[in-house]
Design a protein around this motif. Sequence first.
Motif, PDB file in Angstrom:
ATOM      1  N   LEU A   1      47.736 -85.339  13.450  1.00  0.00           N
ATOM      2  CA  LEU A   1      48.536 -85.351  12.233  1.00  0.00           C
ATOM      3  C   LEU A   1      49.970 -85.753  12.564  1.00  0.00           C
ATOM      4  O   LEU A   1      50.605 -85.166  13.436  1.00  0.00           O
ATOM      5  CB  LEU A   1      48.538 -83.971  11.562  1.00  0.00           C
ATOM      6  CG  LEU A   1      49.492 -83.790  10.369  1.00  0.00           C
ATOM      7  CD1 LEU A   1      49.116 -84.719   9.215  1.00  0.00           C
ATOM      8  CD2 LEU A   1      49.482 -82.328   9.894  1.00  0.00           C
ATOM      9  N   THR A   2      50.459 -86.757  11.847  1.00  0.00           N
ATOM     10  CA  THR A   2      51.850 -87.195  11.948  1.00  0.00           C
ATOM     11  C   THR A   2      52.498 -87.040  10.581  1.00  0.00           C
ATOM     12  O   THR A   2      51.937 -87.501   9.582  1.00  0.00           O
ATOM     13  CB  THR A   2      51.940 -88.673  12.380  1.00  0.00           C
ATOM     14  OG1 THR A   2      51.264 -88.840  13.628  1.00  0.00           O
ATOM     15  CG2 THR A   2      53.384 -89.112  12.521  1.00  0.00           C
ATOM     16  N   LEU A   3      53.652 -86.382  10.524  1.00  0.00           N
ATOM     17  CA  LEU A   3      54.361 -86.207   9.260  1.00  0.00           C
ATOM     18  C   LEU A   3      55.586 -87.108   9.209  1.00  0.00           C
ATOM     19  O   LEU A   3      56.312 -87.230  10.202  1.00  0.00           O
ATOM     20  CB  LEU A   3      54.785 -84.748   9.076  1.00  0.00           C
ATOM     21  CG  LEU A   3      53.658 -83.718   8.955  1.00  0.00           C
ATOM     22  CD1 LEU A   3      54.227 -82.341   8.629  1.00  0.00           C
ATOM     23  CD2 LEU A   3      52.638 -84.134   7.895  1.00  0.00           C
ATOM     24  N   VAL A   4      55.807 -87.719   8.048  1.00  0.00           N
ATOM     25  CA  VAL A   4      56.916 -88.650   7.863  1.00  0.00           C
ATOM     26  C   VAL A   4      57.655 -88.281   6.585  1.00  0.00           C
ATOM     27  O   VAL A   4      57.040 -88.177   5.514  1.00  0.00           O
ATOM     28  CB  VAL A   4      56.413 -90.106   7.757  1.00  0.00           C
ATOM     29  CG1 VAL A   4      57.589 -91.066   7.550  1.00  0.00           C
ATOM     30  CG2 VAL A   4      55.622 -90.496   8.999  1.00  0.00           C
ATOM     31  N   GLU A   5      58.969 -88.081   6.695  1.00  0.00           N
ATOM     32  CA  GLU A   5      59.797 -87.817   5.514  1.00  0.00           C
ATOM     33  C   GLU A   5      60.214 -89.154   4.912  1.00  0.00           C
ATOM     34  O   GLU A   5      61.054 -89.863   5.466  1.00  0.00           O
ATOM     35  CB  GLU A   5      61.025 -86.993   5.901  1.00  0.00           C
ATOM     36  CG  GLU A   5      61.906 -86.629   4.712  1.00  0.00           C
ATOM     37  CD  GLU A   5      63.161 -85.885   5.118  1.00  0.00           C
ATOM     38  OE1 GLU A   5      64.123 -85.877   4.321  1.00  0.00           O
ATOM     39  OE2 GLU A   5      63.198 -85.316   6.234  1.00  0.00           O
TER      40      GLU A   5
END
Length: 331
Positions: A74-78
């Motif tokens: 899982l990669t989170l990007v704002e």
Amino acid sequence: MSTADQRHISVLGPEAVAALAPRAGGIYVDATFGAGGYSRLILATAGTRVIGIDRDATAISGGQDLVAQAAGRLTLVEDRFSHLVEICAAQGIDAIDGVVMDVGVSSMQLDQAGRGFSFRLDGPLDMRMGGNGPTAADVVARAAERDLADAIYIFGEERHSRAVARAIVAARREQPITTTRALADIVARVVRSKPGDIHPATRTFQALRILVNEELDELERALVAAERVLKPGGRLAVVSFHSLEDRIVKTFLAERSKSGGGSRHLPEVAQQPPSFTFLTRRPVVPSDEEVAANPRARSAKLRGAQRTTAPAHAISEESSWPRLDDVMRGG
């Protein structure tokens, strides 16, 4: 069930993720990460990878535990979900297997008084999903009366929009409108309601929120971006909560799934081959059990489609509803 557990349950979550049909090795985008409900369900299929996008920094920071649990999957990007193509490219990905979107404001945002989304809780009149740009207080302070009326009518479907705009302009001459309660009281004085009706300010608050966050523009652009980044056979699942959003999704998928043209009396019209096929001819709606457990789910609709091998369609002109930049400069 604890409050924390409830936050992780996305509306129509199992149905939306079932529409994606996640498989090992697949790459999926949770375009509106929120509390991570859809991401959790996708990651439950071993070998999947998820890119989670949210313009709200609070959602990104709140998802770090899930990032750790996912152990690299899982990669989170704002960012805004309309930047879907660029976000994937930055991760070295040019084609994905699925996109899920839950359009609109999240329960987490509504329940935080300091965010200014709800008149149920008095707080600063902010309404921004991200931390940038004009607040709702800025809009009601600076927008021309006609622009306010148009936005409230179009985005809030409020038939008393002119009276509301007139009341806002009159009130701001006396003192700045800076809190949710102050605005709700102004609207309630000109919009009458009967017992059992929604609060008189509901539609005005919806309209300002949509305008401040450019939500309909974002949705249109995100759908176009999904068309460009989904691989053949890739799937799109969109959950919307009111008629404006659902109409955009329905129209987009109807246009992208058309084939042929003309009639038996007229020549065939040259037309791009369909870039999507429907997975859901009719929208999927929540069960009675889900609505009882989560009243917010009451108006939700899920539409799904699968990408074909055809090229993405040409980008059409954007719709003609009020734009935040125009409203803020009075034109």
